[in-house]
Design an enzyme around this catalytic site. Structure first.
Site, PDB file in Angstrom:
ATOM      1  N   ARG A 246       0.870  -1.179   0.000  1.00 44.67           N
ATOM      2  CA  ARG A 246       0.000   0.000   0.000  1.00 44.67           C
ATOM      3  C   ARG A 246       0.904   1.225   0.000  1.00 44.67           C
ATOM      4  NH1 ARG A 246      -1.347   2.511   4.615  1.00 44.67           N
ATOM      5  NH2 ARG A 246      -1.411   0.638   5.920  1.00 44.67           N
ATOM      6  N   HIS A 250      -3.636   4.172   4.847  1.00 49.26           N
ATOM      7  CA  HIS A 250      -4.705   3.181   5.020  1.00 49.26           C
ATOM      8  C   HIS A 250      -6.027   3.767   4.566  1.00 49.26           C
ATOM      9  CE1 HIS A 250      -7.141   0.025   6.743  1.00 49.26           C
ATOM     10  NE2 HIS A 250      -7.783   0.903   7.474  1.00 49.26           N
ATOM     11  N   TYR A 259       4.364   5.740  11.130  1.00 48.71           N
ATOM     12  CA  TYR A 259       4.670   4.359  11.506  1.00 48.71           C
ATOM     13  C   TYR A 259       5.520   3.602  10.488  1.00 48.71           C
ATOM     14  CZ  TYR A 259       0.479   3.499   8.600  1.00 48.71           C
ATOM     15  OH  TYR A 259      -0.447   3.482   7.585  1.00 48.71           O
TER      16      TYR A 259
END
Length: 344
Positions: A246, A250, A259
């Site tokens: 990805r 998200h 992160y």
């Protein structure tokens, strides 16, 4: 330890395995990849302009979705999560129908039976159980169709998904479990979720698991076609792990810079599924430049269509929240519905 990863088209655009695709097939894949990315980028921009409440980007996962989506037969049925915009495209949905969900003006917008494509599941992994139930129903009715359910790596940590694996194995259900391993369950990296490759888990339930390069549209199409054919012929379930990434967030409410290392995303950008097929076509298709120009113009038209439709979606009737659940609405919900109507 682990299973090999099937690959036909390497990241540098070189073919590393034989295939049966015609030049027109390859052009068709290119067109779908370009248009799918345009759907995603337009929706992302619309969200940033306040036209959508939320969007779940699929940037980087187009090959996994187009490759598998194009392998489906008309009578196959799809139970998606909320990120399979390119699969919806393959099933013939006008992507404008997806925008109504993310704008909050629609609770659905299409007939799942018409497209063989269920409404997106927001609850992580819930759709895998729906797929198995549908698949068992197909078997009981003697039909030779297949079911595909899409989910991410995070869903494999959910009980629902593991229960679906157990039921599918026990009932030999004609289900293809298609996991897009994009390496993050929102912010949780894959290595925190599993100690073995996801596809390897299938063996523990008693069915086949395969791994494929999820950024290789040709390999994805091949392994999905094989799994679907097996399901339709009574061969039971298959778990496909499409190893992809990805490249975006998200959802539009997420900030991946909090992160993950940006160098990681840069490395995966070099494996861009669109670039590798483009590289192949530029080298092998003499008329590709002219064809690509037409595809880019088509993408511009699609983008304009999405912007126009989105901005003109009608305000929802809030009372519709009470429809399509009960055949006969209980009295307390009738009262609530009338209260909602009184607000307008």
């Amino acid at each position: 330890m682990g299973l090999p990863i099937s690959q036909t088209l390497a990241p540098d655009g070189e073919l590393v395995a034989a295939h049966d695709f015609t030049p027109e097939d390859l052009r068709g894949f290119h067109r779908d990849l370009v248009l799918a990315r345009r759907i995603d980028s337009e929706a992302f921009a619309l969200q940033r302009h306040g036209e959508l409440g939320l969007w779940a980007p699929m940037l980087g996962q187009e090959a996994a979705q187009i490759g598998s989506g194009r392998a489906l037969a008309p009578n196959d049925f799809v139970f998606p999560s909320y990120r399979e915009h390119a699969v919806a495209w393959c099933r013939g949905l006008d992507p404008a129908l997806l925008l109504g969900l993310f704008r909050g003006t629609s609770l659905g917008g299409w007939d799942p039976a018409q497209y063989g494509y269920a409404l997106p599941a927001i609850i992580i992994g819930a759709q895998t159980l729906h797929a198995v139930g549908y698949g068992i129903g197909l078997t009981l009715e003697g039909k030779e169709d297949a079911v595909v359910t899409y989910f991410g790596d995070g869903a494999t940590s959910q009980g629902d998904t593991n229960e679906a694996f157990a039921w599918a194995a026990s009932y030999h259900a004609p289900v293809v479990f298609f996991c897009q391993n994009n390496h993050y369950a929102i912010s949780i990296p894959l290595e925190r979720q599993t100690r073995v490759p996801i596809a390897q888990r299938a063996a523990g339930f008693g069915f086949e698991g395969v791994r494929v390069d999820g950024n290789d549209v040709l390999a994805v199409h091949q392994v999905t076609s094989e799994a679907l054919a097996k399901a339709r012929s009574g061969g039971g379930p298959t778990l496909i792990e499409a190893v992809t990434y990805r490249m975006g967030a998200h959802t539009t409410s997420d900030d991946p810079s909090r992160y993950r290392d940006p160098h990681e995303a840069d490395a995966w950008a070099e494996r861009d599924p669109l670039l590798r097929l483009r590289t192949l076509l530029e080298r092998t298709d003499p008329g590709f430049a002219e064809f690509d120009a037409r595809v880019q113009a088509e993408a511009d038209e699609l983008g304009a269509h999405l912007r126009d439709v989105c901005r003109n979606l009608p305000d929802p009737d809030l009372a519709e929240l009470f429809e399509h659940v009960y055949a006969d609405l209980p009295p307390e919900l009738v009262a609530q519905r009338e209260e909602v109507r009184s607000w307008s």
